[in-house]
Enzyme design. Structure first.
Site, PDB file in Angstrom:
ATOM      1  N   THR A  28     -16.897  70.832  27.242  1.00 45.54           N
ATOM      2  CA  THR A  28     -17.872  70.251  26.319  1.00 45.54           C
ATOM      3  C   THR A  28     -18.437  68.981  26.932  1.00 45.54           C
ATOM      4  O   THR A  28     -17.723  68.248  27.618  1.00 45.54           O
ATOM      5  CB  THR A  28     -17.193  69.927  24.976  1.00 45.54           C
ATOM      6  OG1 THR A  28     -16.751  71.148  24.369  1.00 45.54           O
ATOM      7  CG2 THR A  28     -18.136  69.212  24.020  1.00 45.54           C
ATOM      8  N   SER A  30     -22.249  66.579  28.232  1.00 40.96           N
ATOM      9  CA  SER A  30     -23.596  66.647  28.793  1.00 40.96           C
ATOM     10  C   SER A  30     -23.634  67.362  30.137  1.00 40.96           C
ATOM     11  O   SER A  30     -24.581  68.107  30.424  1.00 40.96           O
ATOM     12  CB  SER A  30     -24.170  65.234  28.933  1.00 40.96           C
ATOM     13  OG  SER A  30     -23.343  64.418  29.752  1.00 40.96           O
ATOM     14  N   ASP A  85     -14.674  61.827  31.543  1.00 47.26           N
ATOM     15  CA  ASP A  85     -15.186  60.469  31.349  1.00 47.26           C
ATOM     16  C   ASP A  85     -14.824  59.588  32.540  1.00 47.26           C
ATOM     17  O   ASP A  85     -15.584  58.705  32.924  1.00 47.26           O
ATOM     18  CB  ASP A  85     -14.616  59.876  30.058  1.00 47.26           C
ATOM     19  CG  ASP A  85     -14.954  60.736  28.845  1.00 47.26           C
ATOM     20  OD1 ASP A  85     -16.069  61.292  28.810  1.00 47.26           O
ATOM     21  OD2 ASP A  85     -14.103  60.864  27.951  1.00 47.26           O
ATOM     22  N   GLY A  96     -12.558  63.323  26.379  1.00 51.73           N
ATOM     23  CA  GLY A  96     -12.564  63.183  24.932  1.00 51.73           C
ATOM     24  C   GLY A  96     -13.680  62.331  24.384  1.00 51.73           C
ATOM     25  O   GLY A  96     -13.712  62.057  23.181  1.00 51.73           O
ATOM     26  N   GLY A  97     -14.615  61.925  25.264  1.00 55.29           N
ATOM     27  CA  GLY A  97     -15.758  61.179  24.760  1.00 55.29           C
ATOM     28  C   GLY A  97     -16.551  61.970  23.736  1.00 55.29           C
ATOM     29  O   GLY A  97     -17.151  61.406  22.822  1.00 55.29           O
ATOM     30  N   GLU A 104      -9.992  71.277  24.735  1.00 54.47           N
ATOM     31  CA  GLU A 104     -10.174  71.256  26.188  1.00 54.47           C
ATOM     32  C   GLU A 104      -8.826  71.297  26.906  1.00 54.47           C
ATOM     33  O   GLU A 104      -8.662  72.004  27.905  1.00 54.47           O
ATOM     34  CB  GLU A 104     -10.956  70.006  26.591  1.00 54.47           C
ATOM     35  CG  GLU A 104     -12.415  70.049  26.171  1.00 54.47           C
ATOM     36  CD  GLU A 104     -13.136  68.736  26.368  1.00 54.47           C
ATOM     37  OE1 GLU A 104     -14.380  68.749  26.407  1.00 54.47           O
ATOM     38  OE2 GLU A 104     -12.468  67.685  26.466  1.00 54.47           O
ATOM     39  N   LYS A 122     -18.363  58.664  37.729  1.00 55.53           N
ATOM     40  CA  LYS A 122     -17.119  58.994  37.032  1.00 55.53           C
ATOM     41  C   LYS A 122     -15.850  58.861  37.884  1.00 55.53           C
ATOM     42  O   LYS A 122     -14.792  58.546  37.342  1.00 55.53           O
ATOM     43  CB  LYS A 122     -17.208  60.417  36.463  1.00 55.53           C
ATOM     44  CG  LYS A 122     -18.356  60.607  35.476  1.00 55.53           C
ATOM     45  CD  LYS A 122     -18.246  59.694  34.279  1.00 55.53           C
ATOM     46  CE  LYS A 122     -19.463  59.762  33.374  1.00 55.53           C
ATOM     47  NZ  LYS A 122     -19.731  61.097  32.847  1.00 55.53           N
TER      48      LYS A 122
END
Length: 229
Positions: A28, A30, A85, A96-97, A104, A122
């Site tokens: 999950t 962007s 993240d 977890g952002g 996940e 990152k």
């Protein structure tokens, strides 16, 4: 060029890791959105996938991919693709952002290989430089969890007006000592009321694809000494 170019480059590069005909796990966020778009554009042959959030489920359906529940899929899954993240050069990550780290973590742990797709902002030398550690928490246990996390040296902050897909609150913990991420992962998940924390040290990434702003991609293979190219 922006970080978005790096995200898309890493996502497109992950297509090459998809085994023919495999049911894959899809994370999950962007960067994963670019990966799902790339599946649809590439004709990679993915017809079924295990999703980690409602958002991912919807995006997979839009590109014609059928959903399989993790409990119904043959395991281990051949591949899991997701972002992070933060990620260090041993493949340990904070996730977890987007509030989906519980699912996940389940899907990553049920997969043979995790390909982590990130932009070049990152990777970090050690975890906790920028990203807090998210916790999914039972709503009735918030007070106890906050007290326990504070005792571990963290500064917890309730994520306002945001719930997980399962309807649980999220607590972002700043300031934890993550010199030993696995120890902290175990300590946080031993707190009664914590469903899952966003440290991925027990299940580390197997491949890190780092997309750069110029569209190039650096491939890192984590090992106990760091990462090799």
């Amino acid at each position: 060029m922006t970080a978005e170019a790096g995200k898309r480059a890493a996502a497109v590069a992950a297509i090459a890791y998809i085994p023919p005909g495999a049911v894959i796990g899809v994370g999950t966020g962007s960067t994963v959105t670019y990966f799902i778009d790339a599946i649809g554009e590439s004709g990679a042959g993915v017809t079924r996938a295990v999703a980690t959030s409602i958002d991912t489920e919807q995006r997979l359906r839009r590109v014609g991919i059928s959903l399989v529940a993790l409990e119904d899929a043959d395991k281990p899954l051949a591949l899991y693709v997701d972002g992070a993240d933060e990620i260090d050069f041993l493949g340990r990550a904070i996730k977890g952002g987007g509030g989906a780290h519980t699912r996940e973590k389940r899907v990553a742990s049920a997969s043979t290989a995790w390909v982590c797709i990130v932009d070049d902002g990152k990777p970090v030398d050690h975890l906790g430089i920028r990203a807090p550690v998210p916790l999914e928490v039972e709503s009735t246990a918030l007070t106890e969890v906050v007290a326990a996390v504070t005792a571990l040296g963290g500064s917890p902050e309730l994520r306002a007006r945001i719930l997980t897909d399962s309807g649980n609150p999220l607590v972002d913990v700043h300031g934890l000592d993550l010199f030993d991420p696995l120890r902290m992962e175990d300590a946080l998940e031993a707190i009664p009321g914590v469903i899952a924390c966003g440290i991925f040290a027990r299940r580390r990434a197997d491949v890190i694809l780092v997309g750069r702003e110029d569209g190039s991609v650096l491939t890192l293979i984590p090992n106990d000494e760091g990462s090799s190219r």
